[in-house]
Design an enzyme around this catalytic site. Structure first.
Site, PDB file in Angstrom:
ATOM      1  N   HIS A 158       0.812  -1.225   0.000  1.00 49.61           N
ATOM      2  CA  HIS A 158       0.000   0.000   0.000  1.00 49.61           C
ATOM      3  C   HIS A 158       0.841   1.267   0.000  1.00 49.61           C
ATOM      4  O   HIS A 158       0.305   2.355  -0.192  1.00 49.61           O
ATOM      5  CB  HIS A 158      -0.936  -0.012   1.217  1.00 49.61           C
ATOM      6  CG  HIS A 158      -2.020  -1.040   1.083  1.00 49.61           C
ATOM      7  ND1 HIS A 158      -3.305  -0.715   0.710  1.00 49.61           N
ATOM      8  CD2 HIS A 158      -2.003  -2.386   1.218  1.00 49.61           C
ATOM      9  CE1 HIS A 158      -4.039  -1.809   0.641  1.00 49.61           C
ATOM     10  NE2 HIS A 158      -3.267  -2.849   0.958  1.00 49.61           N
ATOM     11  N   ASP A 367       3.411   9.442  -0.664  1.00 52.89           N
ATOM     12  CA  ASP A 367       2.233   8.659  -0.286  1.00 52.89           C
ATOM     13  C   ASP A 367       2.025   7.575  -1.337  1.00 52.89           C
ATOM     14  O   ASP A 367       2.125   7.867  -2.539  1.00 52.89           O
ATOM     15  CB  ASP A 367       1.000   9.586  -0.263  1.00 52.89           C
ATOM     16  CG  ASP A 367       0.000   9.211   0.820  1.00 52.89           C
ATOM     17  OD1 ASP A 367      -0.055   8.023   1.177  1.00 52.89           O
ATOM     18  OD2 ASP A 367      -0.722  10.099   1.305  1.00 52.89           O
TER      19      ASP A 367
END
Ligand code: ADQ
Length: 462
Positions: A158, A367
């Site tokens: 992720h 991110d």
């Protein structure tokens, strides 16, 4: 029929969804996946025990079976707070300055991955698809294979995968990636992280890599590595946005702004999210546009996370201090320019806030994807949409080029983006929104799950 077995560090039962944001974007995504397939979700309970026993607690909630185990304090310290969150998380977010290379952390990480394998293996039947998640469990596939499992086993990361030059600062980096090559399918959020991974395999391991198909051959095994950008549960979010709870939350926020434009930020309190840098950008905007101090109010929603890790305690203090300084210098009797709320909200409330706020600042320094950017767009009124200001360094920027893209390290760039967003005419806002909503609606979490599960079942199967 084969079932889906999802394994991640923590599990989150459906009713707890969205309550604290503590699980991040993973929880919502996986609950959707498990409801569709006949699934089991296995992970750490989040509870500490005196001694590891290996016993698991099975529950069935809202169509999803969860199986959890407790871990002793030493495991939590070394595996979770240690190797996962003080070594891998900072390193994978390019924060080599915050990365702690403690031998004990590495040992604890390997020990707990072995515990995951030991406890999960009995839950897995021969035809099941096994889908492992995130940086806590990079070596788990290899540990399961060592127990004789021949199932299709996939892994999704992720967070970003760092460039080779950074990654090689990790002791035993080869061993870690070698274990990953026991998965059948490796998923990354974007083409950029995927490229870094393939580069490492070719350059450092000498694996045979096909950059076009993502086929990696090493040690007599074949793994496929591909990008699967995660999306949101668009239908569920739209539903939540229509509730009375969302409406009340939006109205409450609007009433409190007193005719100023509200800008919002919703982030886990984490140094990767660029929060102090964002506050500096807002301060720069006020410095450069003093006549507009009364036009804008910024609301930062940031529930604390990983509070046992020192770098997280520091970021919290830094943010509180910066917010205090700006508010001290710029507040008037009736205005406090920055409001900082450090608690969780339901998804419905968040939808209400997103729709009321005419600007959303999503400015992480790094991110994997960033789901807030997608949620904000999904919650907008198509006739009067707000503006998304998005960091170039979020994975989401690769799909959301119609956002106002910024360099989150530059206060001038942030200040300029805030001004652009504040002054953007309706026609331009609608043009950008229409382009953005397409990817947010069409590349949703259901498709993400299906794409990964389909590939896991078939890709490279000889
Ligand atoms: P996170 O780092 O947690 O996830 P993000 O993708 O933004 O980051 O997801 C955060 C989620 O938490 C969002 O769904 C948001 O609504 C929710 N949230 C945040 N603050 C909240 C609050 N106060 N109350 C309630 N909910 C809140 C990791 C990676 C990301 C990746 C996701 C999914 O770091 O890059 O996008 O996993 O893969």
């Amino acid at each position: 029929m084969s079932k889906l077995v999802v394994i991640s560090n923590r599990v989150a039962v459906p009713k707890a969804r969205g309550v604290a944001g503590a699980q991040g974007g993973l929880a919502g995504a996986l609950n959707s996946a498990l409801k569709e397939h006949r699934g089991i979700w296995f992970g750490w309970s989040g509870e500490e025990c005196e001694e590891y026993t290996g016993s698991i607690n099975i529950q069935r909630t809202d169509g999803v079976t969860t199986a959890t185990m407790d871990l002793p304090k030493q495991d939590v310290d070394e595996y979770y707070n240690g190797y996962a969150n003080s070594t891998l998380w900072p390193l994978f977010h390019y924060r080599i300055d915050l990365t702690e290379y403690e031998r004990e952390f590495g040992k604890g990480y390997e020990r707990v991955n072995e515990r995951f394998a030991e406890s999960a293996a009995p839950l897995i039947e021969p035809d099941d698809l096994v889908w492992v998640h995130d940086y806590h469990l990079l070596p788990l596939g290899e540990r399961l294979r060592a127990r004789g499992l021949n199932n299709r086993i996939g892994f999704f990361l992720h967070i970003p995968w760092p460039p080779t030059r950074l990654f090689v600062s990790l002791p035993f980096h080869e061993r870690l990636v070698e274990t990953m090559l026991h998965y059948d399918v490796l998923g990354f959020q974007t083409g950029e992280w995927l490229e870094s991974f393939l580069h490492y395999c070719r350059k450092e391991l000498g694996a045979t890599v096909d950059e076009v198909t993502g086929r990696v051959e090493y040690g007599g095994r074949v793994t496929y590595a591909k990008a699967y950008p995660i999306g949101i549960d668009f239908a569920h979010l739209t539903e939540q946005g229509k509730t009375e709870e969302a409406k009340i939350a939006g109205e409450k926020l609007l009433a409190s702004t007193r005719h100023r434009t509200a800008a919002i930020g919703v982030d886990r309190l984490d140094y990767s999210k660029g929060l102090p840098e964002r506050i500096d950008g807002i301060a720069r905007f006020f410095d450069q546009n003093p006549e507009r101090v009364r036009d804008l109010i910024y609301i930062q929603i940031a529930p604390p996370s990983r509070e046992d890790v020192e770098s997280y305690q520091k970021i919290r203090k830094e943010l509180e201090q910066k917010t205090g300084e700006i508010n001290g210098a710029r507040s008037e009797v009736d205005i406090v320019p920055i409001r900082y709320v450090n608690r969780g909200h339901s998804l419905a409330e968040l939808c209400g806030f997103y729709r009321t706020a005419k600007i959303c600042l999503v400015t992480p320094l790094r991110d994997g994807m960033n789901l807030v950017a997608k949620e904000y767009i999904a919650a907008q009124d198509p006739e009067d949409p707000g503006v998304l200001v998005l960091s170039r360094f979020a994975g989401a920027a690769q799909q959301m080029e119609e956002a106002v893209l910024v360099n989150p390290h530059s206060p001038d760039d942030l200040s300029h983006a805030i001004k652009t967003a504040l002054d953007m005419p309706l026609k331009e806002r609608k043009r950008r929104y229409e382009a953005l909503i397409k990817t947010v609606r069409d590349d949703n979490v259901q498709d993400w799950t299906k794409n990964f599960a389909d590939d896991l079942a078939l890709l490279g199967k000889e």
